[in-house]
Design an enzyme around this catalytic site. Structure first.
Site, PDB file in Angstrom:
ATOM      1  CG  PHE A 159      -0.250   0.422   2.514  1.00  0.00           C
ATOM      2  CD1 PHE A 159      -0.075   1.773   2.822  1.00  0.00           C
ATOM      3  CD2 PHE A 159       0.257  -0.523   3.400  1.00  0.00           C
ATOM      4  CE1 PHE A 159       0.574   2.160   3.993  1.00  0.00           C
ATOM      5  CE2 PHE A 159       0.905  -0.144   4.568  1.00  0.00           C
ATOM      6  CZ  PHE A 159       1.071   1.201   4.858  1.00  0.00           C
ATOM      7  CE  LYS A 183      -3.046  -8.383  -4.477  1.00  0.00           C
ATOM      8  NZ  LYS A 183      -3.431  -7.384  -3.445  1.00  0.00           N
ATOM      9  CD  GLU A 186      -5.425  -5.799   0.282  1.00  0.00           C
ATOM     10  OE1 GLU A 186      -4.575  -5.716  -0.621  1.00  0.00           O
ATOM     11  OE2 GLU A 186      -5.265  -6.486   1.300  1.00  0.00           O
ATOM     12  CB  SER A 236       4.857  -7.455   5.602  1.00  0.00           C
ATOM     13  OG  SER A 236       3.921  -8.426   5.188  1.00  0.00           O
ATOM     14  CB  CYS A 291      10.420  -0.418   2.636  1.00  0.00           C
ATOM     15  SG  CYS A 291      11.066   0.212   1.103  1.00  0.00           S
TER      16      CYS A 291
END
Ligand code: NAD
Length: 508
Positions: A159, A183, A186, A236, A291
């Site tokens: 995200f 993908k 969401e 993650s 990150c």
């Protein structure tokens, strides 16, 4: 005229992009998409089932022969047009990033710029695919290598960079002649759909880039489908590890980038003002949801630690925090979801229980009657390496100061951590900086640079449990990941007929 939509509305269903078309057919499973700065629902996102994901893979498979046969120069031309279109829609995309992620608008612009740099890198694909050539590896024998596409590639993204991380992947993969199924997260699904539509407008054939929104069901389909050749993942560490294991077990090449806990070493000779400025942006920018965020400041010596904490405290207390769509000049926005806000607040509670000194408590910051997922900047001092707030990735605006006596214990501390994504050293001593970059077990190192994210023409990736797989993202490793090397050895005999060779052939 572009057909792309500009922003979802509360009643909109965010679907998928398959075979050059936005699909908005009703879905059994959907999730809310919220504006983190207000807590309001802005749309719902459809979660692709196995059949829908298969449809996207089939579209990518069908597009592969045509797209891989397009010359690298013409593929580059599509990338050039895509770059121009993204630039034209720049502000709308940046606002959509802020609306769904929450990061401030200047930060959203920065993210998009870093993504565009990978597109610029991909525009150089004819040069990048030249391969190697050796004349006369033997008498009248030449060798050359070819870099061919791997096939249908999949990308699964987090995200925190809804534009940049997908743009680490699909421009390079497509420029190399592959087709792609993305993908996205969401939590902020609109930007990838927007980008896919711009690529179609730039001339990418139908089916070459597909976007399926979804969760584990879509991911598992991508990981196990025999028609998917390669999987790039960013997210993650637990998920990265399982993606690497499952994808590899199904015969795919996989690069899976995971979580991080990045340390910044502040040496006693560092310019403290420069170190403080660097730390503030690196720890609290994007509310710490990067990150490459610095979440641990390693202060070498108590004098350096005291000076650092004293200078940081008032700045952290007064960070400019707000709704990035309404105000400019902000330093930080909200966290991405209410669940994530609660998780980060829980870590602040935990740090107190573990005995760290809470210098600035972001839970106490007053955000009026806002329903947004805001937390103030938080600063802990006297954090030790046995604490969970030191060992675990918090992914929020929480900076831990760890005090160490000297350079050797700094390196020992950082090298002992399970993650090895990024790190930085602030010092005026060139010798110490040079030694640090050699000694440290981390993939990306900054010397007086707090967030050393490599430029697009270098590669991005961590070490240890921050990356599973041998190849980093974009730059030379990106091209290696998205191509298969083939080496051709050719003899052109001038009237000499080679006899049968039953021994291992050697070249003379
Ligand atoms: P996440 O791991 O929860 O999700 C990443 C992706 O995996 C999403 O697309 C999600 O839908 C999917 N996913 C989640 N659970 C899954 C499951 N059980 N099975 C299959 N797929 C699943 O990560 P996030 O919260 O979206 O992003 C934040 C994380 O990403 C942080 O840990 C951060 O450090 C990491 N990150 C790493 C890098 C890097 O370059 N190393 C870059 C950005 C973010």
């Amino acid at each position: 005229m572009s057909q792309v939509r500009t922003a979802p509305t509360e009643s909109s269903l965010i679907g998928h992009y398959i075979n050059g078309r936005v699909t908005d057919k009703p879905s059994d499973r959907t999730l809310e998409v919220t504006n983190p700065a207000t807590g309001e629902i802005s749309a719902r996102v459809a979660l692709a089932d196995r059949a829908t994901t298969r449809e996207a893979i089939a579209a990518a498979s069908a597009a592969l022969p045509q797209w891989s046969a397009v010359t690298p120069l013409n593929r580059a031309r599509v990338m050039f047009r895509f770059k121009e279109l993204v630039e034209r829609h720049f502000e709308a995309i940046a606002r959509l990033i802020t609306a769904e992620h929450g990061k401030v608008i200047e930060d959203a612009r920065g993210e998009l710029t870093r993504g565009l740099e990978v597109v610029e890198f991909a525009c150089g694909i004819p040069h990048l695919l030249k391969g190697e050539h050796s004349l006369n590896v033997g008498g009248s024998v030449d060798s050359h290598s070819m870099m061919q596409p791997v096939g249908v590639c999949a990308g699964i993204t987090p995200f925190n960079f809804p534009a940049m991380v997908p743009m680490w992947m699909f421009p390079v993969a497509l420029a190399c002649g592959n087709t792609f199924v993305l993908k996205p997260s969401e939590k902020d699904p609109s930007v990838p759909l927007y980008l896919a539509q711009l690529l179609s407008e730039a001339g990418l054939p139908e089916g070459a880039l597909n976007v399926v929104n979804g969760d584990k069901e879509a991911v598992d389909t991508l990981l196990t489908d025999p028609d998917v050749a390669a999987v790039s993942f960013v997210g993650s560490t637990p998920i990265a590890e399982s993606i690497y294991a499952t994808g590899s077990a199904h015969g795919k090449r996989v690069q899976a980038l995971g979580g991080a806990k990045n340390h910044m070493a502040v040496m006693p000779d560092a310019d403290m003002d420069q170190a403080v400025e660097g730390l503030l942006g690196a720890a609290y920018g994007s509310a710490g949801e990067r990150c490459m965020a610095i979440s641990v400041a390693v202060a070498v010596g108590d004098e350096a630690a005291d000076a650092l904490v004293e200078k940081l405290k008032p700045r952290v207390e007064n960070l400019r925090i707000g709704n990035g769509l309404e105000e400019t000049g902000l330093e930080m926005g909200p966290l991405v979801t209410r669940d994530h806000l609660e998780k980060v607040r829980g870590y602040v509670d935990l740090g107190e229980q573990e005995g760290a000194k809470l210098v600035v408590d972001g839970r106490k910051r007053d955000f009026g009657d806002s329903n947004g997922y805001f937390l103030g900047g938080t600063l802990f001092d006297h954090v030790t390496s046995d604490m969970r707030i030191y060992n675990e990735e918090i992914f929020g605006p929480v900076l831990c100061v760890v005090r160490v006596p000297d350079y050797d214990s700094t390196v020992e501390l950082i090298n002992a951590h399970e993650f090895g994504n990024g790190t930085a050293i602030f010092t005026r001593d060139g010798d110490a900086a040079r030694q640090f970059s050699a000694d440290i077990q981390v993939g990306m190192v900054g010397i007086n640079v707090p967030i050393p994210v490599p430029m697009a023409f270098h590669s991005f990736g961590g070490w240890k449990r921050s990356l599973f797989g041998p190849l980093h993202m974009h730059g030379p490793d990106g091209v290696r990941f998205y191509t298969k090397m083939k080496t051709v050895t050719a003899r052109w005999p001038k009237g000499v007929r080679a006899g049968s060779a039953f021994v291992m052939p050697t070249m003379e």
